[in-house]
Design a protein around this motif. Structure first.
Motif, short mmCIF file in Angstrom:
data_model
loop_
_atom_site.label_atom_id
_atom_site.label_comp_id
_atom_site.label_asym_id
_atom_site.label_seq_id
_atom_site.Cartn_x
_atom_site.Cartn_y
_atom_site.Cartn_z
N GLU A 1 0.83 -1.20 0.00
CA GLU A 1 0.00 0.00 0.00
C GLU A 1 0.87 1.25 0.00
O GLU A 1 1.89 1.32 0.69
N SER B 1 -3.77 1.16 -3.64
CA SER B 1 -3.73 2.46 -2.98
C SER B 1 -4.33 2.38 -1.59
O SER B 1 -3.99 3.18 -0.72
N GLU B 2 -5.22 1.41 -1.38
CA GLU B 2 -5.83 1.23 -0.06
C GLU B 2 -6.03 -0.25 0.20
O GLU B 2 -6.75 -0.92 -0.54
N ASP C 1 -1.46 -2.76 -9.56
CA ASP C 1 -2.61 -1.88 -9.83
C ASP C 1 -3.94 -2.57 -9.55
O ASP C 1 -4.88 -2.50 -10.35
N ASP D 1 2.74 6.86 -11.88
CA ASP D 1 3.10 5.46 -12.03
C ASP D 1 3.76 5.18 -13.36
O ASP D 1 4.57 4.28 -13.49
N PRO E 1 1.09 5.66 -1.86
CA PRO E 1 0.69 6.58 -2.94
C PRO E 1 1.42 6.27 -4.22
O PRO E 1 2.45 5.59 -4.23
N SER E 2 0.89 6.76 -5.33
CA SER E 2 1.53 6.58 -6.62
C SER E 2 2.94 7.16 -6.59
O SER E 2 3.18 8.25 -6.08
#
Length: 321
Positions: free
Chosen positions: A51, A229-230, A197, A307, A53-54
Motif C-alpha cells: 500500500e 492504494s488502499e 494496480d 506510475d 501513494p503513486s
C-alpha cells in the motif's frame, strides 16, 4: 452489476503457497532510494497488500519480491529461497499479473488466442523432455485442463463474454481484463502471485469483487502480493509511504526519481549489476517462470500519471528473466 462468476480453487504449485518475508529490504538508483527498510513476514497462503501513494515504490517492491528486480540492500525470502542470490529460482515459483509495461496483453488478439499461447509457452519452456514427447492428444488435453482450471480460479467465464473466447481484449472491461491477466499467470501454477494496480480506476463494488477474488486464491493456497492504494481489511499491509523525521506520512515517494539496479539471471547469481531494455512480457524471449503471458494495460499512460514515470525509470535498466 451482474453477479461475478463463481471462483474455483486456484491451480497452485505442487507444494501450495509459500512464505514470504523481508528484512531491511531496499532498492537504490542513481537518483535516490526507490524503497527502503522494508520488513515483514507472511505465512503461506497470505494476502499481502503493498500500500502507498503513486510513485512510492510499490511496483518496484512487487518486482523485487518476485525476483524480477535486484535490491540494493537487505534481503527477502520466498520459502527457502533467498533474494537477491536466488532470483532465478524465485522467478520459477512466482508469477506476475496486470503489471503495465511488463505483462501487457495485445488488445487486437482474442481471449482464446492469449490463453492458447500461454499454455503453449508453458509447455515449451517449463515442461520436461518426456512431456514434450507425449502424444499430441495428451498434450492438448493437459493444456486445456490448465486453461480451464486457471479460468475457473480467476472467475472468468468465456461463455459470458460478448463473443466467447473470440472476444478481443480491447472489448473487455477493466475487471474482465484483470481476470484474464490472473488466469494467464495461474496457468503456470505459481506458489507466489504478484498483482499490480489491483484497485486502479475501479468502483467500490469492483474493488470489493477483486479483493474477494484474490482472497479466494489465497484460501486455495496461493500466496498473493497485490499493489494497491488502499489495503483491504484483514490483509498483511506493507506500506511504501515515505515518512518524515516526525514519523508522519509525507504521501510522496522517490521512485519516480530513481533508476533501481536490477540484473539478469546470471547477474543475480554473481551479484553484479547489469542492464538492458525489459522484454515487456514477450514470452518467446523469456523464461515462462515469469508467469506472465502477454497482458493488457487497463489504463492509458496519461491516466497512470506518476506510475508511468515510476515504471519507466524503474525498469529502464531491468532485464526480465
Amino acid at each position: 452489476m451482474d453477479e461475478p462468476p463463481t471462483t474455483a480453487a486456484a491451480p497452485t504449485g505442487e507444494d501450495g503457497g509459500t512464505a514470504v518475508g523481508a528484512e531491511g529490504f531496499g532498492m537504490e538508483g542513481p537518483r535516490g532510494w526507490v524503497f527502503r527498510e522494508v520488513g515483514f513476514h507472511a505465512e503461506p497462503g497470505s494476502l499481502i497488500a503493498i500500500e502507498g501513494p503513486s510513485g512510492s515504490g510499490r511496483t518496484c517492491l512487487l518486482l523485487a519480491l518476485t525476483g524480477r528486480m535486484k535490491p540494493s540492500e537487505g534481503h527477502a525470502t520466498v520459502g527457502a529461497l533467498r533474494l537477491p542470490k536466488q532470483m532465478a529460482a524465485v522467478r520459477r515459483v512466482s508469477a506476475l499479473a496486470h503489471v503495465p509495461g511488463v505483462t501487457d496483453l495485445d488488445p487486437a488478439l482474442t481471449v482464446g488466442e492469449h490463453l492458447r499461447e500461454r499454455a503453449l509457452l508453458q509447455r515449451r519452456f517449463d515442461g520436461s523432455l518426456r512431456g514434450l514427447l507425449r502424444p499430441r492428444r495428451e498434450r492438448v488435453a493437459e493444456a486445456e485442463g490448465r486453461i480451464d482450471a486457471a479460468l475457473a480460479a480467476a472467475g472468468l467465464d468465456r461463455a459470458s463474454l460478448p463473443k466467447g473466447e473470440r472476444t478481443a481484449v480491447r472489448d473487455l472491461d477493466r475487471v474482465e481484463a484483470l481476470r484474464l491477466s490472473l488466469a494467464l499467470a495461474l496457468i503456470g501454477r505459481p506458489r507466489l502471485l504478484g498483482v499490480d494496480d489491483t484497485d486502479l480506476k475501479l468502483s467500490e463494488a469492483e474493488r470489493a469483487e477483486t479483493w474477494a477474488l484474490l482472497r479466494s486464491l489465497t484460501e486455495a493456497g496461493t500466496t498473493v502480493v497485490a499493489v494497491c492504494s488502499e489495503a483491504p481489511e484483514g490483509a498483511l499491509v506493507v506500506s511504501t509511504a515515505k515518512k518524515n523525521e516526525a514519523g508522519t506520512d509525507t504521501g510522496a515517494g522517490t521512485e519516480d526519481e530513481a533508476e533501481p539496479r536490477t540484473g539478469t539471471e546470471a547477474a543475480a547469481e554473481a551479484d553484479t549489476e547489469t542492464g538492458g531494455k525489459p522484454d515487456a512480457g514477450a514470452e518467446p524471449d523469456t523464461d515462462t517462470d515469469t508467469g506472465a503471458g502477454p497482458h493488457t494495460k487497463t489504463a492509458s499512460q496519461a491516466d497512470r500519471g506518476d506510475d508511468d514515470k515510476e515504471m519507466g525509470d524503474a525498469i529502464a535498466e531491468t532485464r526480465l528473466a
